[in-house]
Scaffold this motif. Structure first.
Motif, PDB file in Angstrom:
ATOM      1  N   LEU A  87      24.531 -19.779  24.441  1.00 46.99           N
ATOM      2  CA  LEU A  87      25.719 -19.989  25.286  1.00 46.99           C
ATOM      3  C   LEU A  87      26.843 -19.038  24.874  1.00 46.99           C
ATOM      4  O   LEU A  87      27.527 -18.460  25.726  1.00 46.99           O
ATOM      5  CB  LEU A  87      26.187 -21.444  25.173  1.00 46.99           C
ATOM      6  N   ALA A  88      26.997 -18.854  23.543  1.00 46.78           N
ATOM      7  CA  ALA A  88      28.037 -17.940  23.054  1.00 46.78           C
ATOM      8  C   ALA A  88      27.718 -16.504  23.468  1.00 46.78           C
ATOM      9  O   ALA A  88      28.607 -15.750  23.885  1.00 46.78           O
ATOM     10  CB  ALA A  88      28.164 -18.060  21.537  1.00 46.78           C
ATOM     11  N   LEU A  89      26.442 -16.112  23.372  1.00 40.46           N
ATOM     12  CA  LEU A  89      26.048 -14.752  23.760  1.00 40.46           C
ATOM     13  C   LEU A  89      26.268 -14.511  25.248  1.00 40.46           C
ATOM     14  O   LEU A  89      26.518 -13.391  25.683  1.00 40.46           O
ATOM     15  CB  LEU A  89      24.569 -14.512  23.413  1.00 40.46           C
ATOM     16  N   LEU A  90      26.171 -15.601  26.001  1.00 42.04           N
ATOM     17  CA  LEU A  90      26.355 -15.501  27.450  1.00 42.04           C
ATOM     18  C   LEU A  90      27.761 -15.007  27.801  1.00 42.04           C
ATOM     19  O   LEU A  90      27.962 -14.397  28.843  1.00 42.04           O
ATOM     20  CB  LEU A  90      26.109 -16.882  28.078  1.00 42.04           C
ATOM     21  N   LEU A  91      28.722 -15.273  26.902  1.00 42.85           N
ATOM     22  CA  LEU A  91      30.085 -14.795  27.135  1.00 42.85           C
ATOM     23  C   LEU A  91      30.154 -13.274  27.023  1.00 42.85           C
ATOM     24  O   LEU A  91      30.917 -12.609  27.726  1.00 42.85           O
ATOM     25  CB  LEU A  91      31.045 -15.454  26.132  1.00 42.85           C
ATOM     26  N   LEU A  92      29.333 -12.697  26.124  1.00 43.55           N
ATOM     27  CA  LEU A  92      29.340 -11.245  25.934  1.00 43.55           C
ATOM     28  C   LEU A  92      28.840 -10.498  27.169  1.00 43.55           C
ATOM     29  O   LEU A  92      29.334  -9.410  27.478  1.00 43.55           O
ATOM     30  CB  LEU A  92      28.411 -10.885  24.754  1.00 43.55           C
ATOM     31  N   GLN A  93      27.844 -11.063  27.837  1.00 43.76           N
ATOM     32  CA  GLN A  93      27.146 -10.324  28.888  1.00 43.76           C
ATOM     33  C   GLN A  93      28.030  -9.793  30.015  1.00 43.76           C
ATOM     34  O   GLN A  93      27.994  -8.595  30.298  1.00 43.76           O
ATOM     35  CB  GLN A  93      25.973 -11.154  29.432  1.00 43.76           C
ATOM     36  N   PRO A  94      28.831 -10.631  30.652  1.00 40.09           N
ATOM     37  CA  PRO A  94      29.691 -10.081  31.713  1.00 40.09           C
ATOM     38  C   PRO A  94      30.731  -9.100  31.161  1.00 40.09           C
ATOM     39  O   PRO A  94      31.054  -8.104  31.823  1.00 40.09           O
ATOM     40  CB  PRO A  94      30.364 -11.322  32.325  1.00 40.09           C
ATOM     41  N   LEU A  95      31.224  -9.356  29.942  1.00 42.55           N
ATOM     42  CA  LEU A  95      32.245  -8.468  29.354  1.00 42.55           C
ATOM     43  C   LEU A  95      31.647  -7.093  29.074  1.00 42.55           C
ATOM     44  O   LEU A  95      32.299  -6.067  29.283  1.00 42.55           O
ATOM     45  CB  LEU A  95      32.796  -9.086  28.063  1.00 42.55           C
ATOM     46  N   LEU A  96      30.390  -7.062  28.616  1.00 46.13           N
ATOM     47  CA  LEU A  96      29.722  -5.782  28.343  1.00 46.13           C
ATOM     48  C   LEU A  96      29.393  -5.058  29.647  1.00 46.13           C
ATOM     49  O   LEU A  96      29.615  -3.844  29.764  1.00 46.13           O
ATOM     50  CB  LEU A  96      28.442  -6.015  27.537  1.00 46.13           C
ATOM     51  N   SER A  97      28.859  -5.788  30.614  1.00 48.47           N
ATOM     52  CA  SER A  97      28.436  -5.111  31.843  1.00 48.47           C
ATOM     53  C   SER A  97      29.636  -4.607  32.644  1.00 48.47           C
ATOM     54  O   SER A  97      29.529  -3.612  33.355  1.00 48.47           O
ATOM     55  CB  SER A  97      27.575  -6.039  32.691  1.00 48.47           C
ATOM     56  N   GLY A  98      30.773  -5.271  32.513  1.00 48.89           N
ATOM     57  CA  GLY A  98      31.957  -4.837  33.247  1.00 48.89           C
ATOM     58  C   GLY A  98      32.823  -3.861  32.471  1.00 48.89           C
ATOM     59  O   GLY A  98      33.880  -3.468  32.950  1.00 48.89           O
ATOM     60  N   SER A  99      32.378  -3.469  31.271  1.00 48.02           N
ATOM     61  CA  SER A  99      33.128  -2.546  30.407  1.00 48.02           C
ATOM     62  C   SER A  99      34.549  -3.034  30.143  1.00 48.02           C
ATOM     63  O   SER A  99      35.502  -2.269  30.216  1.00 48.02           O
ATOM     64  CB  SER A  99      33.208  -1.154  31.027  1.00 48.02           C
ATOM     65  N   TYR A 100      34.691  -4.328  29.890  1.00 49.24           N
ATOM     66  CA  TYR A 100      36.020  -4.868  29.640  1.00 49.24           C
ATOM     67  C   TYR A 100      36.417  -4.779  28.169  1.00 49.24           C
ATOM     68  O   TYR A 100      37.561  -5.031  27.825  1.00 49.24           O
ATOM     69  CB  TYR A 100      36.086  -6.348  30.058  1.00 49.24           C
ATOM     70  N   LEU A 101      35.453  -4.455  27.300  1.00 51.50           N
ATOM     71  CA  LEU A 101      35.760  -4.481  25.873  1.00 51.50           C
ATOM     72  C   LEU A 101      36.246  -3.106  25.417  1.00 51.50           C
ATOM     73  O   LEU A 101      35.608  -2.092  25.698  1.00 51.50           O
ATOM     74  CB  LEU A 101      34.524  -4.917  25.089  1.00 51.50           C
ATOM     75  N   PRO A 102      37.372  -3.073  24.706  1.00 53.24           N
ATOM     76  CA  PRO A 102      37.963  -1.796  24.300  1.00 53.24           C
ATOM     77  C   PRO A 102      37.078  -1.063  23.292  1.00 53.24           C
ATOM     78  O   PRO A 102      36.419  -1.689  22.451  1.00 53.24           O
ATOM     79  CB  PRO A 102      39.296  -2.204  23.664  1.00 53.24           C
ATOM     80  N   GLY A 103      37.071   0.273  23.422  1.00 50.46           N
ATOM     81  CA  GLY A 103      36.352   1.092  22.454  1.00 50.46           C
ATOM     82  C   GLY A 103      34.877   1.262  22.763  1.00 50.46           C
ATOM     83  O   GLY A 103      34.169   1.973  22.057  1.00 50.46           O
ATOM     84  N   LEU A 104      34.403   0.603  23.818  1.00 54.03           N
ATOM     85  CA  LEU A 104      32.980   0.736  24.162  1.00 54.03           C
ATOM     86  C   LEU A 104      32.861   1.601  25.405  1.00 54.03           C
ATOM     87  O   LEU A 104      33.393   1.271  26.456  1.00 54.03           O
ATOM     88  CB  LEU A 104      32.375  -0.640  24.451  1.00 54.03           C
TER      89      LEU A 104
END
Lengths: 206, 167
Positions: free
Chosen positions: A48-65
């Motif tokens: 469930l916690a990893l599920l939070l990462l998925q949309p943030l990664l696919s949408g490039s919302y995380l800084p520095g990535l």
């Protein structure tokens, strides 16, 4: 401030993922569970916690990535979610085979089981779909991926919320809300619906 | 408008009085008998059942009470000496553990009451399992498995009632 911002975003994300896991790790229920059952529960919480990462990664919302690194991480985290689901279901099977069998056959006494099983099949289907990415038309692939992703998110959130388990009520609700918001944001931002409408329009024009 | 509840209460009292009178004269008994349907087996009720678990005075250290009644479908007569097996995930063991299982016999009024360790949430719900197994009872009723759920995991008792059908 501009330098501090990426740090704050990553810290907030880490907190959002780690706090619910830490609260579950302090649950009194753990004292009355054996190692296999504890592993089963935690695999679910981690998924469930990893599920939070998925949309943030696919949408490039995380800084520095950069986009490409983000997408690659998205695939790896997807693999980790598949592994977590396998551990979750496998360890529950060892703990109580008839309960898991009932769940898999959609004949469970508990309503939340069906939501979890649907989300599980959507996770496996997503992994299969990812393996065929280069062979499917991109827009069709994205449509399938988004439908499966939405199924996973809704199924997992309802599954988690209905369970009386090791997770804390407040932190579980907060994590579920964040997962829903992040997924909704990326689905809106990716303009998939607009793309589909354009595609449909082109077909009609032809 | 404000008169309505009073009127209804008066009606209810009158109705209850009539019902009592009918019950006293024995007229109500057959009516009630017809309405007592057998309890169906609940989903997942027989999960982790251990056929023939021994009759015990208490499961483990106790502290939690599982109570209930066993009656006959139709006329609702109590079933004495019916063998009921109970099991649950408690503070002393998993559902599958042999020590989490125990059986008890109903008294002359068809009631049973067994002390067991505190039931805790397992597989997402704080719940118990109860079995009336025709293969381990000579009263001649059909097998029924129940799986009652506790309203809150903090509760220290749970009750479940059986209405059995003749085999």
């Amino acid at each position: 401030m501009t330098r501090l911002r990426p740090l704050l975003v990553w810290a907030a994300l880490a907190a959002a993922m780690i706090i619910p896991i830490a609260i579950a790790a302090g649950s009194p229920l753990l004292a009355w569970r054996n190692a296999v059952y504890i592993a089963a529960g935690f695999a679910g919480v981690v998924a469930l916690a990893l599920l939070l990462l998925q949309p943030l990664l696919s949408g490039s919302y995380l800084p520095g990535l950069r986009l490409r690194l983000g997408r690659r991480l998205h695939a790896w985290v997807g693999g980790a979610i598949v592994a977590a689901v396998l551990v979750h279901v496998g360890a529950l099977w060892i703990t109580s085979p008839p309960d898991v069998l009932d769940a898999l056959l959609f004949d469970s006494a508990t309503d939340f089981s069906a939501w979890g099983v649907v989300a599980m099949w959507a996770v496996f289907a997503t992994a299969l779909l990812a393996a065929f990415r280069s062979r499917i038309r991109l827009i069709l692939w994205r449509l399938c991926h988004v439908v499966l992703a939405a199924t996973i998110v809704v199924g997992s959130v309802v599954h988690a919320l209905l369970i009386d388990g090791t997770m804390g009520l407040g932190s579980k609700a907060a994590l579920c809300a964040l997962v829903l918001v992040a997924a909704a944001k990326v689905i809106t931002d990716l303009r998939l619906l607009a793309d589909l409408r354009r595609l449909a329009g082109r077909r009609v024009a032809r | 408008m404000t008169q309505a509840p009073q009127t209804r209460r008066t009606l209810l009292i009158a109705g209850a009085g009539a019902a009592l009178a009918m019950g006293a004269s024995g007229l109500l008994a057959p009516l009630r008998a017809q309405s007592l349907a057998p309890t169906p087996t609940m989903r997942g009720g027989d999960n982790n059942y251990l056929p023939g678990a021994p009759v015990v005075t208490r499961i483990g250290g106790g502290g939690f009470w599982l109570t209930g009644t066993v009656r006959r479908a139709g006329d609702g007569a109590p079933v004495p000496r019916a063998r009921i097996q109970v099991w649950a995930h408690t503070t002393e063991g998993h559902e599958r553990d042999e020590r989490s299982h125990g059986a008890i016999l109903t008294d002359a009024n068809g009631a049973f009451r067994i002390e067991m360790p505190q039931i805790i949430p397992a597989f997402g719900q704080a719940h118990a399992h109860l079995a009336y197994d025709a293969a381990h009872d000579s009263n001649g009723f059909e097998t029924v498995f129940l799986r009652p759920v506790m309203r809150s995991a903090r509760e220290t008792s749970l009750s479940a009632d059986f209405v059995l059908r003749r085999a």
